[in-house]
Every structure is written in structure tokens, then in C-alpha cells.
Design a protein around this motif. Structure first.
Motif, PDB file in Angstrom:
ATOM      1  N   GLY A  29       0.800  -1.205   0.000  1.00  0.00           N
ATOM      2  CA  GLY A  29       0.000   0.000   0.000  1.00  0.00           C
ATOM      3  C   GLY A  29       0.840   1.265   0.000  1.00  0.00           C
ATOM      4  N   PHE A  61     -10.369   9.264  -1.445  1.00  0.00           N
ATOM      5  CA  PHE A  61      -9.940   7.868  -1.370  1.00  0.00           C
ATOM      6  C   PHE A  61     -11.111   6.908  -1.595  1.00  0.00           C
ATOM      7  CE2 PHE A  61      -6.447   9.505   1.611  1.00  0.00           C
ATOM      8  CZ  PHE A  61      -5.578   9.683   0.552  1.00  0.00           C
ATOM      9  N   LEU A  72      -8.386   2.506  -3.199  1.00  0.00           N
ATOM     10  CA  LEU A  72      -7.662   2.498  -1.939  1.00  0.00           C
ATOM     11  C   LEU A  72      -8.611   2.685  -0.769  1.00  0.00           C
ATOM     12  CD1 LEU A  72      -4.795   4.896  -3.040  1.00  0.00           C
ATOM     13  CD2 LEU A  72      -4.644   2.415  -2.874  1.00  0.00           C
ATOM     14  N   GLU A  73      -8.270   2.110   0.349  1.00  0.00           N
ATOM     15  CA  GLU A  73      -9.014   2.358   1.569  1.00  0.00           C
ATOM     16  C   GLU A  73      -8.039   2.450   2.737  1.00  0.00           C
ATOM     17  OE1 GLU A  73     -10.198  -2.119   3.174  1.00  0.00           O
ATOM     18  OE2 GLU A  73     -11.731  -0.852   2.247  1.00  0.00           O
ATOM     19  N   GLU A  74      -8.500   3.003   3.833  1.00  0.00           N
ATOM     20  CA  GLU A  74      -7.634   3.198   4.985  1.00  0.00           C
ATOM     21  C   GLU A  74      -7.148   1.866   5.549  1.00  0.00           C
ATOM     22  OE1 GLU A  74      -7.650   5.842   9.067  1.00  0.00           O
ATOM     23  OE2 GLU A  74      -9.520   4.914   8.411  1.00  0.00           O
ATOM     24  N   ASN A  75      -5.866   1.799   5.813  1.00  0.00           N
ATOM     25  CA  ASN A  75      -5.275   0.608   6.426  1.00  0.00           C
ATOM     26  C   ASN A  75      -5.349   0.784   7.942  1.00  0.00           C
ATOM     27  OD1 ASN A  75      -3.671  -1.491   7.355  1.00  0.00           O
ATOM     28  ND2 ASN A  75      -2.203  -1.317   5.675  1.00  0.00           N
ATOM     29  N   PHE A 111      -1.516   9.531   5.903  1.00  0.00           N
ATOM     30  CA  PHE A 111      -2.571   8.600   5.510  1.00  0.00           C
ATOM     31  C   PHE A 111      -1.957   7.237   5.211  1.00  0.00           C
ATOM     32  CE2 PHE A 111      -4.022  12.833   4.237  1.00  0.00           C
ATOM     33  CZ  PHE A 111      -5.247  12.894   4.892  1.00  0.00           C
ATOM     34  N   LEU A 116      -2.792   3.730   3.514  1.00  0.00           N
ATOM     35  CA  LEU A 116      -3.756   3.195   2.558  1.00  0.00           C
ATOM     36  C   LEU A 116      -3.345   1.807   2.106  1.00  0.00           C
ATOM     37  CD1 LEU A 116      -4.039   6.428   0.412  1.00  0.00           C
ATOM     38  CD2 LEU A 116      -5.568   5.714   2.251  1.00  0.00           C
ATOM     39  N   LYS A 117      -4.325   0.963   1.903  1.00  0.00           N
ATOM     40  CA  LYS A 117      -4.055  -0.377   1.398  1.00  0.00           C
ATOM     41  C   LYS A 117      -4.780  -0.585   0.085  1.00  0.00           C
ATOM     42  CE  LYS A 117      -7.735  -2.700   4.057  1.00  0.00           C
ATOM     43  NZ  LYS A 117      -8.012  -3.761   5.050  1.00  0.00           N
TER      44      LYS A 117
END
Length: 282
Positions: free
Chosen positions: A185, A222, A227-230, A253, A255-256
Motif C-alpha cells: 500500500g 480515497f 484504496l481504503e484506509e489501512n 494517511f 492506505l491499502k
């Protein structure tokens, strides 16, 4: 004969000017000096207050007049990132100005390989940075176009002081391409809104003034991407930051990248090689 009123005897100097003499007038010049010294101490305490290295994020913000405030933050955050990402820090790509400094610091970490992409022209390059460029460790590349790397070339991609200068038109192309070359990510460092006003020289260098967006803006953006929050990495990062008394001076930020074709969102155009599908803007 009456005496003329007056409490301040005076004398005339050689130049003809009059100077008043009494006890209070002798001490008066010291009061402004005291105020100046006190003000300087208060300003010094404010700039260096906080916790962590050189007073936390104030040390980074003191370089906000320069071009690379968040790149400095990346260097400070490397020990925290190592704790948060573990094995994912073994093969890292940094994208941003002054990447030679970041890459050099990453290479000092055990079991860490590092590469860098310098997205803007550098006027003066020192010998160490020139050596990194000659080896191919650091490259100059316009990030508005695809990066010169194969998909999933790096375990983690760290970006700083780069996306802030992109319009949404180019951001829609650059962010998916950054995700393309990463396995785990992205970690993105961006400035806080109102933190920095671009100078004329900076605008001419980067092509446009920095557009510092809020965390709400980034969150909405996002959602439109792959991508989404890791959350796992975020919690580890916050835990490690608290232990090391690290207070970021920029927005960070984590992101994964989602697997499969179902993660494709509308609102931008990019090519997903795992699905062999091009998603068009709607």
C-alpha cells in the motif's frame, strides 16, 4: 521674585539639545529592553514546546518556509514506520522532493532496500545524491506520467510533498499508478490546510501553488479510488508514535490496495492489470 515652575532641571549639551535628568528617566531605557528579551523567550518557548525530537512537530514546521516540510517529516517518522510496517519496510520507494535525503536515511536501516523518485528539478545536487542517481537508486520522473517501474515492484510506497501540487486531473492518474507499483500500500504525507503559502519561486518550480486539502477532502477522494484506509497499520503507527513521543507535523494517511476487480470505483480512469480492465470516468 517668583520662581518659574518646573520639576525637571536641565542642561544644554554642546549641540544645543536639552536632556532631562531624574531617577526615573535613567531607568526608562531598560524597560523596553526587558520587554524585548521577554518576548524573545516566549517565542523561543513556543517554537520548541511539545514532545519528541526538537519539540515535536514544531521542528518540522520551522522549515515550512522551505519546499520540503513533509519530506522532513518522513525522515523523522522512519523509526515509527519501521515499527508499524515491519517486513513491509524491506523494499521501499519514496516519491517526493529531496528524495536523496530520505533514501540515504532508509538505507541506513537494517534489512531495508530503498529507491527514490524526484518529481521536480533540482538546481544543486551534492555528490552523494549524484551517486545515487548514477546507480539508478534515485530517478527523476514526472509523476503525472506512469512511473518507470513494473507492477508490485516495492513492498511499500511513501509519498511526500508531491500530491499537494497536482490538480485533480493529474491526481486521478498519479495515485493509481503509485498504487500499481506497491504490494502492501501507500503512506502519504500531505500538508495541513493553511500551513503553507507558496512563494513565487516555488510556483515556477512546481508549476502551481500547493493545494493543501483537508483530511475530509482526502477521505472522500480515497473512497472514489481503489484504496481504503489501512486501519491495522494506522493503529500500529499511532501506538509506535506515542511510545517515541512523535507528533506528526503533516497529515499522514495509511492506505491499502484491495484485491480483485470489485474494488474498482467510478470517478477516475486507470488500468488495473490484475483484472485487465480499464475503468472509464462516468
Amino acid at each position: 521674585m517668583s520662581r518659574r515652575p518646573g520639576n525637571f532641571p536641565s542642561r544644554r549639551d554642546n549641540g544645543g539639545a536639552f536632556f532631562a535628568f531624574n531617577g526615573k528617566s535613567r531607568n526608562a531605557p531598560y524597560f523596553p529592553i526587558f520587554l524585548i528579551v521577554l518576548g524573545a523567550l516566549l517565542i523561543f518557548a513556543y517554537l520548541y514546546r511539545g514532545s519528541g525530537e526538537f519539540g515535536g512537530n514544531k521542528w518540522a514546521l520551522s522549515r515550512i518556509e522551505g519546499d520540503f516540510a513533509c519530506t522532513v517529516e518522513v525522515q523523522r517518522a522512519i523509526p515509527v514506520l519501521k515499527k508499524a510496517y515491519g517486513d513491509s519496510m524491506r523494499k521501499v520507494l519514496h516519491v517526493g522532493p529531496d528524495t536523496c535525503s530520505v533514501v540515504s536515511k532508509l538505507l541506513k536501516e537494517e534489512e531495508t532496500e530503498a529507491w527514490g523518485v524526484e518529481p521536480y528539478d533540482i538546481e544543486d545536487v551534492d555528490g552523494h545524491c549524484r551517486a545515487l542517481v548514477q546507480k539508478g537508486t534515485v530517478r527523476f520522473a514526472d509523476i503525472k506520467f506512469p512511473l518507470p517501474y513494473r507492477p508490485k515492484s516495492f513492498s511499500l510506497v511513501i509519498v511526500s510533498d508531491a500530491l499537494d501540487y497536482l490538480s485533480p486531473r493529474y491526481l486521478n492518474k498519479t495515485l493509481p499508478d503509485l498504487a500499481r507499483v506497491s504490494i502492501e500500500g501507500l503512506v502519504i504525507f500531505t500538508g495541513f490546510p493553511g500551513q503553507h503559502r507558496a512563494k513565487v519561486a516555488e510556483v515556477s518550480k512546481f508549476g502551481r501553488a500547493a493545494k493543501l486539502r483537508s483530511s475530509t477532502w482526502w477521505a472522500r477522494y480515497f473512497i472514489q479510488t481503489s484504496l481504503e484506509e489501512n486501519e491495522v497499520a494506522l493503529k500500529k503507527f499511532e501506538h509506535a508514535a506515542a511510545k517515541k513521543s512523535y507528533n506528526p507535523g503533516c497529515q499522514v494517511f495509511h492506505l491499502k490496495i484491495l484485491d480483485g476487480c470489485s474494488h474498482l470505483k467510478l470517478g477516475f480512469t486507470h488500468f488495473n492489470e490484475s483484472c485487465n480492465l480499464k475503468q472509464q470516468v462516468v
